[in-house]
Scaffold this motif. Structure first.
Motif, mmCIF file in Angstrom:
data_model
loop_
_atom_site.group_PDB
_atom_site.id
_atom_site.type_symbol
_atom_site.label_atom_id
_atom_site.label_comp_id
_atom_site.label_asym_id
_atom_site.label_seq_id
_atom_site.Cartn_x
_atom_site.Cartn_y
_atom_site.Cartn_z
ATOM 1 N N GLY A 402 0.777 -1.233 0.000
ATOM 2 C CA GLY A 402 0.000 0.000 0.000
ATOM 3 C C GLY A 402 0.805 1.278 0.000
ATOM 4 N N PHE A 403 2.126 1.192 0.084
ATOM 5 C CA PHE A 403 2.909 2.426 0.100
ATOM 6 C C PHE A 403 4.366 2.150 -0.252
ATOM 7 N N ILE A 404 5.044 3.246 -0.587
ATOM 8 C CA ILE A 404 6.483 3.211 -0.843
ATOM 9 C C ILE A 404 7.112 4.263 0.061
ATOM 10 N N SER A 405 8.163 3.897 0.775
ATOM 11 C CA SER A 405 8.894 4.862 1.588
ATOM 12 C C SER A 405 10.140 5.280 0.810
ATOM 13 N N VAL A 406 10.280 6.595 0.588
ATOM 14 C CA VAL A 406 11.360 7.126 -0.240
ATOM 15 C C VAL A 406 12.293 7.987 0.605
ATOM 16 N N ASP A 407 13.597 7.713 0.519
ATOM 17 C CA ASP A 407 14.607 8.550 1.158
ATOM 18 C C ASP A 407 14.999 9.633 0.162
ATOM 19 N N GLY A 408 14.674 10.883 0.500
ATOM 20 C CA GLY A 408 14.999 11.993 -0.386
ATOM 21 C C GLY A 408 16.397 12.530 -0.193
ATOM 22 N N TRP A 409 17.181 11.909 0.663
ATOM 23 C CA TRP A 409 18.557 12.326 0.941
ATOM 24 C C TRP A 409 18.634 13.810 1.303
ATOM 25 N N ALA A 410 17.678 14.228 2.150
ATOM 26 C CA ALA A 410 17.633 15.584 2.722
ATOM 27 C C ALA A 410 17.253 16.658 1.710
ATOM 28 N N SER A 411 16.880 16.259 0.476
ATOM 29 C CA SER A 411 16.387 17.246 -0.489
ATOM 30 C C SER A 411 14.883 17.376 -0.296
ATOM 31 N N PRO A 412 14.353 18.597 -0.159
ATOM 32 C CA PRO A 412 12.911 18.770 0.045
ATOM 33 C C PRO A 412 12.126 18.323 -1.183
ATOM 34 N N VAL A 413 11.004 17.626 -0.931
ATOM 35 C CA VAL A 413 10.170 17.098 -2.001
ATOM 36 C C VAL A 413 8.724 17.461 -1.701
#
Length: 458
Positions: A402-413
């Motif tokens: 039901g979901f995907i957890s994404v690491d943005g590497w501290a870049s705002p999304v």
């Protein structure tokens, strides 16, 4: 073979008694070798007759019984030789017994009529009877002693075998323990070599993004601890993490996002209370008059469930914003569909990843959107505003149904940002939920839920 007496009639008819010794008494007494029934064979005396091995053959002798002993129908008065198949009768109408020396003799049928009663002959003297009984007892004693000797011999053999089995078992156990220790040591050395080899493969990895460098250092420390403890699952996990970080550092998000960049726009929703909500949207379908966009549900309704009074979409490089209308919102997921009007249609993303899982955990992804906070026009007039999208690298940390957890590497999304896999396909879109772990981890909705909304348009 061992001689036998087959009991043809009487209470024990059908029984066969072996004669293992040289002397065997017949009667109703409990000590007789061939014992007849004491209650149902009344013609049989307590000690009725005796069968003896003598001079290479066998004889039968009456022991002074009341009703006499008959051989083949004739009452005997003295020692009488026995041949294979002879029939003895204890009393004129008493039980019949057949003497068998071989397998060739046919077992006789019991007589239908009693034997002719014949006069009694002189009885044995007391001395003769005592001698016969002593011979019988001596034979029985000899057989008992032989059986006891065999039993003692068997017990000695069993004892020796038992000791041997115990010795062998102890030796095998010791050998098995030695083999186990040797195997454990060999396994430990192999694991150490494997651990050193794995750590050597990632020792030279270098990254420049601060968040990635911090994570890489943390993974290396975890690998060092796992190597010291020979925790191979932990070491594998730490090595895999280092490789994933290195893959993310080498990932060319710009190149992956390029085919879909023109399809990504900024969605501006203005509500009746004067508030404005911003999100990223991207076109997934087009026709000659416009196209359909996927975006976050926050631009389709506010916290009170109210729809916006106006929705605009600003595409980079397009002079004027496009007016949009809301087509549908998902009942449970943070996604909505918009329709924009544009003669000739609008650009669409390279494709949607309908596969399961939509992206592999640990793999790098490209994120295209508008970096928050987005500066709004001073006069609130978005008609003259211009925007520029940005691409950044992320990693799919956790992928579930039901979901995907994404690491943005501290870049705002921002919400609605498409999550694009290494093949250039959209795997999901970032939800409006607040990021966790210092603004690095974002929840994303798998693109399969968009299919439910798109199916309604068919």
């Amino acid at each position: 073979m061992t001689p036998r007496l087959a009991i043809l009639s009487g209470a024990r008819a059908g029984a066969v008694e072996a004669l293992p010794g040289a002397v065997a008494s017949i009667g109703r007494h409990a000590t007789c070798q061939v014992r007849l029934d004491p209650d149902r064979d009344p013609e049989v005396s307590t000690r009725h007759a005796v069968v003896q091995r003598k001079d290479g053959g066998w004889t039968v002798r009456d022991l002074g019984s009341v009703h006499g002993t008959y051989v083949n129908g004739t009452r005997i008065s003295a020692e009488h030789p026995l041949n294979d198949g002879d029939v003895l009768r204890l009393g004129a109408s008493g039980p019949e017994l057949q003497f068998l020396l071989s397998d060739r003799a046919q077992v006789a049928e019991p007589s239908q009529a009693p034997a002719t009663v014949q006069p009694a002959k002189p009885a044995l003297s007391h001395q003769e009877l005592s001698r016969i009984l002593e011979e019988e007892q001596a034979g029985q004693l000899s057989r008992d002693m032989a059986a006891a000797a065999r039993k003692r011999s068997l017990l000695r053999i069993v004892g020796v075998v038992t000791v041997a089995v115990v010795v062998v078992a102890v030796a095998l156990t010791a050998l098995r323990r030695m083999a186990t220790k040797r195997a454990e040591e060999e396994y430990r050395l192999a694991q150490v070599a494997r651990a050193d080899s794995l750590m050597a493969t990632v020792a030279s990895l270098r990254v420049t993004v601060p968040a990635m460098r911090t994570s890489l250092d943390s993974a290396r420390q975890a690998a060092t601890r796992a190597r010291a403890a020979l925790d191979m699952p932990g070491l594998d996990s730490a090595i895999t993490r280092q490789r994933d970080i290195a893959a993310a550092a080498a990932f060319n998000a710009e190149a992956v996002a390029a085919p879909s960049r023109a399809a990504v726009g900024l969605v501006v929703a203005q509500f009746a209370d004067g508030s404005t909500v911003l999100a990223t949207g991207f076109a997934v379908r087009r026709d000659g008059t416009g196209g359909v966009l996927l975006t976050s549900k926050i631009v389709a309704e506010n916290a009170l469930g109210e729809a916006p009074v106006q929705v605009l979409v600003l595409f980079p490089g397009v002079a004027q914003p496009l007016t949009a209308r809301i087509l549908a919102s998902h009942a449970t997921e943070d996604i909505a569909l918009l329709r924009v009007q544009q003669r000739g249609g609008v650009p669409v993303v390279q494709g949607l990843g309908w596969k399961e899982p939509p992206v592999v955990a640990g793999k790098p992804v490209a994120l295209i959107g508008f970096v928050p906070p987005i500066e709004q026009p001073a006069d609130g007039n978005w008609q003259k505003a211009t925007v520029a999208s940005a691409s950044t690298t992320g990693s799919a940390v956790l992928v579930a149904a039901g979901f995907i957890s994404v690491d943005g590497w501290a870049s705002p999304v921002g919400p609605g940002t498409p999550v694009i896999d290494g093949e250039g396909l959209v795997a999901g879109l970032v939800s409006s939920a607040a990021p966790s772990k210092g603004g690095r981890f974002y929840d994303a909705v798998p693109v399969k839920f968009a299919l439910e909304l798109l199916d309604r348009l068919q």
